[in-house]
Write a protein that holds these residues in place. Sequence first.
Motif, short mmCIF file in Angstrom:
data_model
loop_
_atom_site.label_atom_id
_atom_site.label_comp_id
_atom_site.label_asym_id
_atom_site.label_seq_id
_atom_site.Cartn_x
_atom_site.Cartn_y
_atom_site.Cartn_z
N SER A 129 10.21 -3.90 -7.25
CA SER A 129 9.05 -3.97 -7.59
C SER A 129 9.59 -3.56 -9.46
O SER A 129 8.50 -3.37 -10.18
N LEU A 240 3.75 8.02 4.98
CA LEU A 240 4.06 8.09 4.20
C LEU A 240 3.56 7.57 2.72
O LEU A 240 2.29 7.05 2.45
N TRP A 244 6.99 3.88 -4.76
CA TRP A 244 6.15 3.29 -4.77
C TRP A 244 5.71 2.38 -3.04
O TRP A 244 4.24 1.82 -3.20
N ARG A 245 5.70 2.82 -2.49
CA ARG A 245 5.47 3.10 -1.04
C ARG A 245 4.35 3.61 -0.73
O ARG A 245 3.63 3.45 0.43
N ALA A 248 1.10 2.73 1.55
CA ALA A 248 0.96 2.81 2.93
C ALA A 248 0.01 3.84 3.72
O ALA A 248 -0.74 3.78 4.28
N TYR A 308 11.14 8.99 1.28
CA TYR A 308 11.43 7.89 2.25
C TYR A 308 12.09 8.75 3.64
O TYR A 308 11.63 8.73 4.63
N ASP A 325 0.87 3.07 9.29
CA ASP A 325 2.11 2.34 8.67
C ASP A 325 2.68 0.98 9.21
O ASP A 325 1.87 0.53 9.76
N TYR A 326 2.73 0.51 7.63
CA TYR A 326 3.45 -1.15 8.21
C TYR A 326 4.80 -1.11 9.03
O TYR A 326 5.76 -1.03 9.01
N GLN A 329 8.14 -0.53 7.66
CA GLN A 329 9.04 -0.03 7.18
C GLN A 329 9.78 1.05 7.87
O GLN A 329 10.74 1.91 6.99
#
Length: 576
Positions: A129, A240, A244-245, A248, A308, A325-326, A329
């Motif tokens: 990022s 989440l 930067w997450r 999600a 996190y 979520d992805y 992750q």
Amino acid sequence: MFKRMSWLLLLMLSLVLVFAACSTDEDADTDDQDDTPETEDAGEDTDDADGDEGEASTGYQTEPVVTYSFFNAGGTGRDINTNETELGQLFEEQTGVNFQLEHNVGDVNQRVGVMIASGDYPDVIVPDSAIDALYDAEAFIPLDDLLEEHGPHILEAYGPYLDQMKMDGEIFWIPFGANVNEFKPMANIDQGAFWIQRAVLKENGYPEVTTLDEYFDLITQYADDNPQIDGMNTIPFTGLTYDWRFFAFSNIPNHLAGYPNDGGVMIDMDTHEATVYADSEHAKRYLQKLNELNAEGYLDQEMFVMNYDEYLGKLSSGRVLGFFDYGWQFGDARNALRDAGDPDKEFMALPIVFDEGIEDQYIDPPAFTGNRGAAITVNAENPERIIQFWDNLVREENQKLIMWGYEGEHYNVDEDGYFYRTDEQIALMQDESLRQDIGMTVFEWDWPRINGSFSDGNAVEPRRQPEVALAEYTESDREILDAYDISMFAELFAQPQDRPWYPAWSANIEQGSPIQIFEERAEELQKRHYARIVLADPADFESEWEDFVNAYRQLDVDEYEAFFTEVVQARVRGEW
């Protein structure tokens, strides 16, 4: 050293005898013996001696081994030298290059800010990022000439994407993954999805779950019947939102409406126009649903404040019933649940949409992400050696070693040349410490690499080889697959639609540009207001929502949408 000196004396004595006996062949013998012993026989005596010099079989180097510093701002892993792994040793022998790896701990922006202020950069950075800040600080060197001279395999693999990789007309980083040969879809879900604890599905006879209301009805009813799990309070739904997450969380309305992850915009399939959805009716509808769940006591009260690691800890605890979520992750939590040995507490991915009739688009279409990658900094000496290492890395034979391991040990090949794994090999490859020692976990990501398939038709990634995925399924996995009459988990999801621009968010955006400033301010507003909207008293929902919309529309939304419309339409025209 004694062995080397003895060897040199023996060689000098041999030369004297040769010159004395064969003077007619003087020129030929002199040429043969002019090379240093290390260069002449590097494959044997060099390794037995100091181990710091050698001649690469690939022809990449004839100089002493050099170690470069490598900082990974986004990934996790062990801080080691690559030559401490089996593959790292092999690649060092081939190129004479080793990397000292360091992974970020703490605030990446603070760490990168110190680098920029001091001008003291590691040789290689995976900036994640912080890529815009480092590019703006002119921390990276252009790679075009280096690739032309030292990167033939990189240019071959990345050929169709070279224009997408350029900033201001030059290439400054190598992205992670060029699609080559045939695209191989995932057998399991590693991207976005609504996840649900398997016990909830099992308790209800494995029902078909498609809409958001159906999903939450299942979860809330199970939570009512099971207020505690293993002596801990049940968490019906979490999410989440950290750092930067946050995407999600903010991306969810987009997926519920039947769109893939193009970033902060939805792309019209006919006009290819980009539209923000942060203040859309889709976002309002989802936030209102969460607001209702919160008022009824079904929402994790720490969702907007936990970090996190705390999030992963909750998922690993076995008391969370659902979340979005992805898949990539929360791999650590997924592994922890499987290792715990209670398959009912594991999660299953569902393609949830707002309403019946919406076709989900959770599975990514073939894509190339050009605005992330590995870069060489201005502090690196002899950067051509780094390019040579990367170029060697993307060679097909080395990619097979990284992704599959050693033939006969980690995978087999059938009579048709198809790669597969036995039960024993699957168990072996589930040993993360072994994969680390080999170097697979070190090199399989955060380096130049290929995606898709090898020239022989095998998938680059074993997880995309259906036979491997099928063989890896546990008895519990097969029970669920049979219940839903599917052979692989991804079959529950719709196939991706063709989107030649995908993903729109990979557009190169200059640091400090109006577009970059818009994204920064928009995210700040969403983080602040979305939490207020969700946690508000239901009677205050409308006013909280209006406060957000009014603040959001103070930003230049039109310019942002116009920018991405032009990006998408240019890509559709084949202009990158």
